[in-house]
Enzyme design. Structure first.
Site, PDB file in Angstrom:
ATOM      1  N   HIS A 243     125.533  44.723  58.989  1.00  0.00           N
ATOM      2  CA  HIS A 243     126.543  44.064  58.212  1.00  0.00           C
ATOM      3  C   HIS A 243     127.395  43.251  59.210  1.00  0.00           C
ATOM      4  CE1 HIS A 243     130.420  44.575  55.310  1.00  0.00           C
ATOM      5  NE2 HIS A 243     129.759  43.485  54.901  1.00  0.00           N
ATOM      6  N   SER A 265     135.424  45.350  55.474  1.00  0.00           N
ATOM      7  CA  SER A 265     135.904  44.176  54.672  1.00  0.00           C
ATOM      8  C   SER A 265     137.324  43.999  54.788  1.00  0.00           C
ATOM      9  CB  SER A 265     135.468  44.514  53.228  1.00  0.00           C
ATOM     10  OG  SER A 265     136.022  46.000  52.976  1.00  0.00           O
TER      11      SER A 265
HETATM   12 MN    MN Z   1     130.143  41.946  53.424  1.00  0.00          MN
END
Ligand code: MN
Ligand code: SAT
Length: 603
Positions: A243, A265
């Site tokens: 990620h 995030s």
């Molecule tokens: Mn993402």
């Protein structure tokens, strides 16, 4: 497009799904502009899409989802491996046979009244040896047009498929069959929360999604394939599916290096990937903003590709100040979901950089007036879908099938205290340790965790690792052991989010982060002054330029070793974080934790 010739296992699977879900028609997608335009027109006619003002936002569309379907649903996301242990302590697990049984019940007749689309797509440049081919079957035309932008769709993919017959089957339904004569009537179709399932079958490399039409729940190439299933493939095949954003950074002499970076995030990954440097003469270019697939090349270096072809970015907060390159990427040819609509047919969202121009239609479709509104006009997770090719900051080599050689890996999170602006790992295992303790401080009391506690998100992969996270740590350590040490990327821990005791930002972030990237770059070419510290290599005094508005005292605080804070960090990792992984936790990581403690105690 008619059904293609072979491979047989693909045609059989499509027939089998159609027999189960019973759509009115089956359509193979060819990825052409004609197909995109036709489906958009269809959705405009159905009242699902709004065509934006072509003078302001050419070839762009607005969608409004159901309030019950606005984000990924981690609660309803499953890793259905053969055993619970294989899924590990941080994933939801259901026995795969049981889950299939339940989902087959839901899929039974679920596409009645709808068209079933078959989307052949490639994650990564078609033909790259790092790329993978998937097929998504879906009853959502919204998914088809988004997949057109986010992946590579079409005949070229089928050509590769005809040659090697390998593909990852992914099945999606919005879970809202239509009765005879029934239509959506402009309503976003989806199923209630307790019927939503985002399911992964890692051993079979298969994805079944039901009940949601939104983002990563429905665009199955993204988090489902490119992270959860790919992470399992990467473990088995000796590579990394992460990620991470990928960026290229070029110094004034024209030397270019590539950096991959993982953040949980809401840490500004897209902003960092598209950063406009404030340091004169330096250039940053984007290769990817969310996912990196990395493989060791013949020369022993780690090469990364961006498996995606577009951006699915959070709209609110994006402005010409925070991310001009993203704003330019969405000037045309974009899809907007759950943003507000202006009365002249353009889009608006909170912190777009200018006031709402008069009355708006909010993301619910209701009139909205800035003077009286008590709720935001755009949903906080409103998104833009934009082709990467529209981004002025793309590196020319972003689609190179060979990938780009990674010199540095960054980990970071939102940490108001303790973690300095930047420090560098002494070696690979120390870097893996850094990745394993990544987290962000909880700010909103909405989550049932105490504000001020750290939500650990190791490697920013917690919601995206398709297997046991303890084994994932082992995989990272093993790859490092096997590699040529001199060719491994350098690993850094960064933190743009330090605050003073009274809550003011210590570091301006955004373009000023280029000062940190510059030091990272210099460290990778054996320059960049550093001093040894108990927590790793720290920038020497003056090695990182001081942005305007940051005092020398702030700078010193940003780059100090907070001994007390680190001792608390160690306690929290030792007592609350690492025990989650039981005997899967690599001994190397406990050893790193102990070494850190010893070094701090000796300092
Ligand atoms: Mn993402
Ligand atoms: O909805 S996505 O999974 O694509 C984006 C995100 O939630 O990170």
């Amino acid at each position: 497009m008619n059904p293609p010739a072979g491979p047989k296992k693909l045609l059989d699977w499509v027939d089998e799904v159609a027999a189960l879900t019973r759509p009115d028609t089956v359509q193979w997608c060819d990825g052409t502009t004609e197909e995109y335009d036709r489906l958009m027109q269809l959705m405009v006619d159905d009242g699902i899409a709004i065509r934006l003002n072509g003078k302001k936002r050419p070839n762009s569309f607005l969608f409004r989802s159901s309030p019950s379907d606005v984000a990924r649903v981690e609660k309803r996301t499953y890793i259905a491996s053969r055993t619970k242990e294989a899924a590990g302590p941080t994933n939801n697990w259901i026995d795969p046979d049981q889950l299939k049984e339940t989902m087959k019940g839901l899929y039974d007749g679920c596409m009645r009244g709808r068209t079933m689309y078959v989307i052949p797509f490639s994650m990564g440049p078609v033909g790259s040896n790092i790329a993978k081919i998937g097929i998504e079957i879906t009853d959502s035309p919204y998914v088809v047009v988004n997949m057109h932008i986010m992946t590579r769709v079409g005949q070229k993919v089928l050509d590769v498929l005809a040659r090697d017959e390998e593909f990852i089957p992914t099945l999606h339904s919005v879970g809202k069959p239509l009765a005879e004569g029934e239509a959506d009537n402009g309503q976003w179709p989806c199923a209630p929360i307790e019927e939503k399932y985002i399911s992964h079958f890692p051993e079979e490399r298969m994805i079944w999604s039901y009940g949601s039409g939104y983002g990563g729940n429905a665009l199955l190439g993204k988090k489902c394939l490119a992270l959860r299933i790919a992470s399992v493939a990467a473990r088995d095949e000796g590579w990394l599916a992460e990620h991470m954003l990928i960026l290229g950074i070029t110094n004034p002499e024209g030397v270019k290096k590539y950096v991959a970076a993982a953040f949980p995030s809401a840490c500004g990954k897209t902003n960092l990937a598209m950063l406009v440097p404030t340091v004169p003469g330096w250039k940053v270019e984007t290769v990817g903003d969310d996912i990196a697939w990395m493989k060791f090349g013949q020369d022993g270096r780690l090469y990364a590709i961006n498996p995606e072809a577009g951006f699915f970015g959070v709209a609110p907060g994006t402005s010409m100040d925070s991310n001009p390159n993203a704003m330019k990427s969405v000037e045309r040819d974009s899809i907007f979901t759950n943003v507000a609509l202006t009365d002249d047919g353009d889009i608006w969202w909170e912190e777009i950089g200018y006031d709402a121009p008069g009355k708006l239609i909010d993301w619910h479709g209701n009139e909205w007036d800035a003077a009286t509104a008590d709720k935001p006009a755009a949903h906080p997770n409103a998104r833009f879908t934009a082709p990467a090719a529209s981004c002025p900051a793309m590196a020319p080599e972003w689609e190179d099938p060979a990938g780009v050689p990674i010199s540095a890996i960054l980990f970071g999170g939102r940490r108001p205290g303790t973690i300095p602006l930047v420090h560098q790992a002494r070696n690979w295992n120390h870097g893996v340790f850094m990745g394993s303790i990544v987290g962000s401080e909880i700010t909103s009391a909405a989550l049932d965790l105490k504000a001020g506690t750290i939500r650990r998100d190791p490697f920013a992969m917690l919601p995206f690792c398709g297997y046991n996270m303890g084994e994932y740590f082992q995989h990272w350590i093993k790859l490092g052991q096997k590699a040529d040490q001199s060719k491994l990327p350098e690993i850094f821990f960064v933190n743009w989010f330090r605050k003073t005791a009274d809550g003011k930002w210590l570091w301006p972030g955004y373009g000023e982060n280029s000062r940190v990237l510059k030091w990272v770059f210099e460290r990778c070419i054996g320059e960049g002054e550093a001093t040894d510290s108990p927590i790793g290599w720290m920038p020497a005094q003056g090695a990182i330029g001081r942005p305007e508005g940051v005092s020398e005292q702030d700078m010193a605080e940003l780059l100090a070793v907070d001994r007390e804070g680190w001792l608390r960090e160690i306690k929290s990792v030792r007592e609350e974080h690492y025990p989650k992984f039981g005997d899967k936790l690599p001994a190397e990581l406990s050893a790193e934790l102990n070494t850190l403690e010893q070094r701090l105690n000796q300092s």
